[in-house]
Design a protein around this motif. Structure first.
Motif, PDB file in Angstrom:
ATOM      1  N   LYS A 279     -11.443  29.660   6.321  1.00 32.92           N
ATOM      2  CA  LYS A 279     -12.501  30.876   6.145  1.00 32.92           C
ATOM      3  C   LYS A 279     -11.745  31.911   5.522  1.00 32.92           C
ATOM      4  O   LYS A 279     -10.454  32.330   5.918  1.00 32.92           O
ATOM      5  N   LYS A 280     -12.502  32.960   4.645  1.00 32.52           N
ATOM      6  CA  LYS A 280     -11.653  33.874   3.912  1.00 32.52           C
ATOM      7  C   LYS A 280     -11.197  34.894   4.800  1.00 32.52           C
ATOM      8  O   LYS A 280     -10.418  35.696   4.352  1.00 32.52           O
ATOM      9  N   ASP A 281     -11.860  35.201   5.829  1.00 39.37           N
ATOM     10  CA  ASP A 281     -11.469  36.448   6.901  1.00 39.37           C
ATOM     11  C   ASP A 281     -10.505  35.953   7.514  1.00 39.37           C
ATOM     12  O   ASP A 281     -10.006  36.811   8.378  1.00 39.37           O
ATOM     13  N   GLN A 282     -10.018  34.686   7.951  1.00 39.85           N
ATOM     14  CA  GLN A 282      -8.981  34.393   8.567  1.00 39.85           C
ATOM     15  C   GLN A 282      -7.518  34.601   7.753  1.00 39.85           C
ATOM     16  O   GLN A 282      -7.262  33.932   6.736  1.00 39.85           O
ATOM     17  N   PRO A 283      -6.636  35.389   8.414  1.00 42.69           N
ATOM     18  CA  PRO A 283      -5.549  35.498   7.763  1.00 42.69           C
ATOM     19  C   PRO A 283      -4.528  34.380   8.036  1.00 42.69           C
ATOM     20  O   PRO A 283      -4.452  33.706   9.391  1.00 42.69           O
ATOM     21  N   VAL A 284      -4.076  33.773   6.777  1.00 41.21           N
ATOM     22  CA  VAL A 284      -3.148  32.679   7.209  1.00 41.21           C
ATOM     23  C   VAL A 284      -2.110  32.492   6.049  1.00 41.21           C
ATOM     24  O   VAL A 284      -1.969  33.242   4.775  1.00 41.21           O
ATOM     25  N   GLN A 285      -0.981  32.158   6.613  1.00 47.25           N
ATOM     26  CA  GLN A 285       0.431  32.001   5.732  1.00 47.25           C
ATOM     27  C   GLN A 285       0.705  30.365   5.792  1.00 47.25           C
ATOM     28  O   GLN A 285       0.501  29.648   6.872  1.00 47.25           O
ATOM     29  N   ILE A 286       0.511  29.630   4.628  1.00 47.95           N
ATOM     30  CA  ILE A 286       0.940  28.223   4.469  1.00 47.95           C
ATOM     31  C   ILE A 286       2.118  27.829   4.054  1.00 47.95           C
ATOM     32  O   ILE A 286       2.583  28.453   2.828  1.00 47.95           O
ATOM     33  N   VAL A 287       3.020  27.021   4.516  1.00 48.85           N
ATOM     34  CA  VAL A 287       4.237  26.541   4.102  1.00 48.85           C
ATOM     35  C   VAL A 287       3.892  25.088   3.754  1.00 48.85           C
ATOM     36  O   VAL A 287       3.530  24.214   4.374  1.00 48.85           O
ATOM     37  N   LEU A 288       4.133  24.977   2.361  1.00 47.10           N
ATOM     38  CA  LEU A 288       4.021  23.627   1.726  1.00 47.10           C
ATOM     39  C   LEU A 288       5.525  22.823   1.793  1.00 47.10           C
ATOM     40  O   LEU A 288       6.352  23.335   1.504  1.00 47.10           O
ATOM     41  N   ARG A 289       5.149  21.552   2.131  1.00 40.59           N
ATOM     42  CA  ARG A 289       6.335  20.637   2.056  1.00 40.59           C
ATOM     43  C   ARG A 289       5.824  19.174   1.515  1.00 40.59           C
ATOM     44  O   ARG A 289       5.458  18.330   2.108  1.00 40.59           O
ATOM     45  N   ALA A 290       6.096  19.337   0.205  1.00 42.44           N
ATOM     46  CA  ALA A 290       5.398  18.179  -0.500  1.00 42.44           C
ATOM     47  C   ALA A 290       6.453  17.250  -1.111  1.00 42.44           C
ATOM     48  O   ALA A 290       7.558  17.637  -1.517  1.00 42.44           O
ATOM     49  N   ARG A 301      -7.610  31.469  -4.800  1.00 37.10           N
ATOM     50  CA  ARG A 301      -7.584  32.612  -4.015  1.00 37.10           C
ATOM     51  C   ARG A 301      -6.092  32.826  -3.178  1.00 37.10           C
ATOM     52  O   ARG A 301      -6.152  33.805  -2.761  1.00 37.10           O
ATOM     53  N   PHE A 302      -5.479  31.724  -3.173  1.00 37.30           N
ATOM     54  CA  PHE A 302      -4.071  32.121  -2.323  1.00 37.30           C
ATOM     55  C   PHE A 302      -3.190  32.454  -3.531  1.00 37.30           C
ATOM     56  O   PHE A 302      -3.238  31.894  -4.643  1.00 37.30           O
ATOM     57  N   ILE A 311       5.439  29.123  -0.216  1.00 40.07           N
ATOM     58  CA  ILE A 311       4.664  29.771   0.623  1.00 40.07           C
ATOM     59  C   ILE A 311       3.578  30.309   0.153  1.00 40.07           C
ATOM     60  O   ILE A 311       3.652  30.994  -1.046  1.00 40.07           O
ATOM     61  N   LEU A 312       2.088  29.959   0.649  1.00 38.40           N
ATOM     62  CA  LEU A 312       1.028  30.684   0.116  1.00 38.40           C
ATOM     63  C   LEU A 312       0.366  31.825   1.090  1.00 38.40           C
ATOM     64  O   LEU A 312       0.484  31.235   2.291  1.00 38.40           O
ATOM     65  N   VAL A 313      -0.223  32.693   0.651  1.00 35.73           N
ATOM     66  CA  VAL A 313      -0.926  33.583   1.378  1.00 35.73           C
ATOM     67  C   VAL A 313      -2.298  33.841   1.033  1.00 35.73           C
ATOM     68  O   VAL A 313      -2.440  33.626  -0.184  1.00 35.73           O
ATOM     69  N   ASN A 314      -3.314  34.346   1.644  1.00 36.58           N
ATOM     70  CA  ASN A 314      -4.882  34.687   1.342  1.00 36.58           C
ATOM     71  C   ASN A 314      -4.804  36.144   1.362  1.00 36.58           C
ATOM     72  O   ASN A 314      -3.802  36.808   1.861  1.00 36.58           O
ATOM     73  N   ALA A 315      -5.779  36.775   0.935  1.00 37.35           N
ATOM     74  CA  ALA A 315      -6.041  37.992   0.786  1.00 37.35           C
ATOM     75  C   ALA A 315      -6.028  38.778   2.543  1.00 37.35           C
ATOM     76  O   ALA A 315      -5.507  39.812   2.614  1.00 37.35           O
ATOM     77  N   ALA A 316      -6.655  37.929   3.223  1.00 36.90           N
ATOM     78  CA  ALA A 316      -6.823  38.458   4.619  1.00 36.90           C
ATOM     79  C   ALA A 316      -5.427  38.583   5.357  1.00 36.90           C
ATOM     80  O   ALA A 316      -5.176  39.435   6.229  1.00 36.90           O
ATOM     81  N   PHE A 317      -4.581  37.808   4.801  1.00 34.14           N
ATOM     82  CA  PHE A 317      -3.279  37.865   5.351  1.00 34.14           C
ATOM     83  C   PHE A 317      -2.490  39.064   4.804  1.00 34.14           C
ATOM     84  O   PHE A 317      -1.932  39.802   5.670  1.00 34.14           O
ATOM     85  N   GLU A 318      -2.709  39.586   3.604  1.00 33.64           N
ATOM     86  CA  GLU A 318      -2.129  40.599   2.909  1.00 33.64           C
ATOM     87  C   GLU A 318      -2.834  41.997   4.017  1.00 33.64           C
ATOM     88  O   GLU A 318      -2.020  43.002   4.017  1.00 33.64           O
ATOM     89  N   ALA A 319      -3.974  41.790   4.231  1.00 35.60           N
ATOM     90  CA  ALA A 319      -4.477  42.924   4.951  1.00 35.60           C
ATOM     91  C   ALA A 319      -4.077  43.134   6.472  1.00 35.60           C
ATOM     92  O   ALA A 319      -4.018  44.004   7.106  1.00 35.60           O
ATOM     93  N   ASP A 320      -3.923  41.766   7.096  1.00 35.92           N
ATOM     94  CA  ASP A 320      -3.423  41.671   8.436  1.00 35.92           C
ATOM     95  C   ASP A 320      -2.425  40.659   8.922  1.00 35.92           C
ATOM     96  O   ASP A 320      -2.862  39.852   9.339  1.00 35.92           O
TER      97      ASP A 320
END
Length: 342
Positions: A279-290, A301-302, A311-320
């Protein structure tokens, strides 16, 4: 012949007949009457739902007043498994349905030296149920479950048995669930889980939340050898750590925006697809190991973290960033899809 078999409110389990006086000792007559009527009505409803089955068994495990914790171990080597809250404080309900009588649940219950309620349920062939309920306690759960899986290979019925367990929603619980061949629908909404561990051989697993866990959970763990795994609204588990390891199959996780605490989610897929919906309002940081045989499908959006390409982040992460959920996605053969929704 009655459709219901071995229905006994207080005597269906070893050592549970002694639980009755503890439940009602400190309750006034009015409350006792209301509770008794509630329990009876609930069981009648459960029986009615499954009246079309030719072999139905409904059992209850009362939660002993004063028990500080429940250690609940469930072993279902074959068929469908369902878990959801009983909705009644002090009441655990187990029910089993099949068109034949070859299989039956076997229960062991006791209080440990610390006053915790320990309950073990296993699905076995009728002729394998020991007469002495203590005869199996010396065998480890993993060894016992492995024996059950081997024994189920000789089960020739085409009917898929159904097992359901409805835990006490108020009692703090550590849940250990072992699954064999079949499927599981686990609605953990509004339960009071301290830890939850789901281990599967060849079962598809769905874990659902529409209401939060009643306490902060230490760990939600799912491990499967082969099968599909779906976890919906994983933030409502309120777990410090969520681990989902799927050796062969597809994994889908939905991370909503109703969480209230930081957590780490570890998704590992050997062969198959991994899909994360955020969900877009959930701050999230994603670590990819492919792996080299893994393709990536990432929502625009990431953003890539400036400090690391993986490492990927969304806009909600940048805010909080302080309240962000960290997700580690590892995939060896297959694809990783990450989607952000409104």
């Amino acid at each position: 012949m009655s459709l219901l078999r071995d229905v006994d409110l207080w005597g269906a389990f070893p050592n549970t007949r002694d639980c009755q006086p503890y439940i009602y000792r400190s309750v006034n007559a009015r409350a006792m009457e209301i509770r008794y009527i509630t329990v009876i009505a609930y069981l009648i409803a459960l029986m009615g739902e499954m009246s079309a089955q030719s072999h139905v068994r409904v059992d209850t495990i009362p939660s002993v007043t004063g028990a500080g914790h429940l250690y609940l171990s469930l072993e279902v080597p074959l068929g469908e498994m369902h878990i959801k809250s009983s909705g009644v404080c002090g009441l655990n309900v187990g029910r089993f349905a099949s068109h034949d009588s070859m299989l039956a649940p076997f229960y062991e219950t006791q209080l440990d030296t610390f006053g915790n309620l320990v309950c073990h349920m296993s699905l076995v062939k009728n002729q394998l149920i020991p007469r002495d309920p203590t005869a199996r306690t010396a065998v480890s759960n993993s060894h016992r479950f492995r024996e059950q899986l081997y024994d189920m290979e000789s089960y020739t019925s085409t009917e898929i048995p159904q097992t359901e367990f409805l835990p006490d929603p108020e009692l703090s619980t550590d849940l250990y669930l072992n699954l064999g061949m079949g499927a599981a629908r686990l609605d953990f909404s509004d339960l009071n889980l301290h830890n939850a561990s789901v281990n599967s051989a060849f079962s598809d697993i769905v874990i659902l939340y529409d209401r939060p866990n009643k306490q902060r959970m230490e760990q939600l763990e799912v491990r499967t050898a082969k099968g599909d795994v779906m976890v919906k609204n994983v933030e409502l588990a309120r777990a410090d750590l969520v681990t989902i390891q799927n050796n062969w199959g597809d994994t889908q996780v939905v991370l909503g925006d109703r969480g209230n605490g930081k957590s780490t989610i570890y998704l590992k897929t050997g062969m198959g697809s991994t899909t994360l919906i955020v969900k877009k309002d959930q701050p999230v940081q994603i670590v990819l190991r492919a792996g080299i045989f893994t393709s990536l499908n990432i929502s625009d959006r990431f953003k890539r973290s400036p400090n690391s390409r993986g490492i990927l982040v969304n806009a909600a992460f940048e805010a909080d960033p302080a309240n962000a959920t960290k997700v580690i996605c590892q995939n060896d053969f297959g694809d990783i899809t990450i989607i952000e929704t409104d």
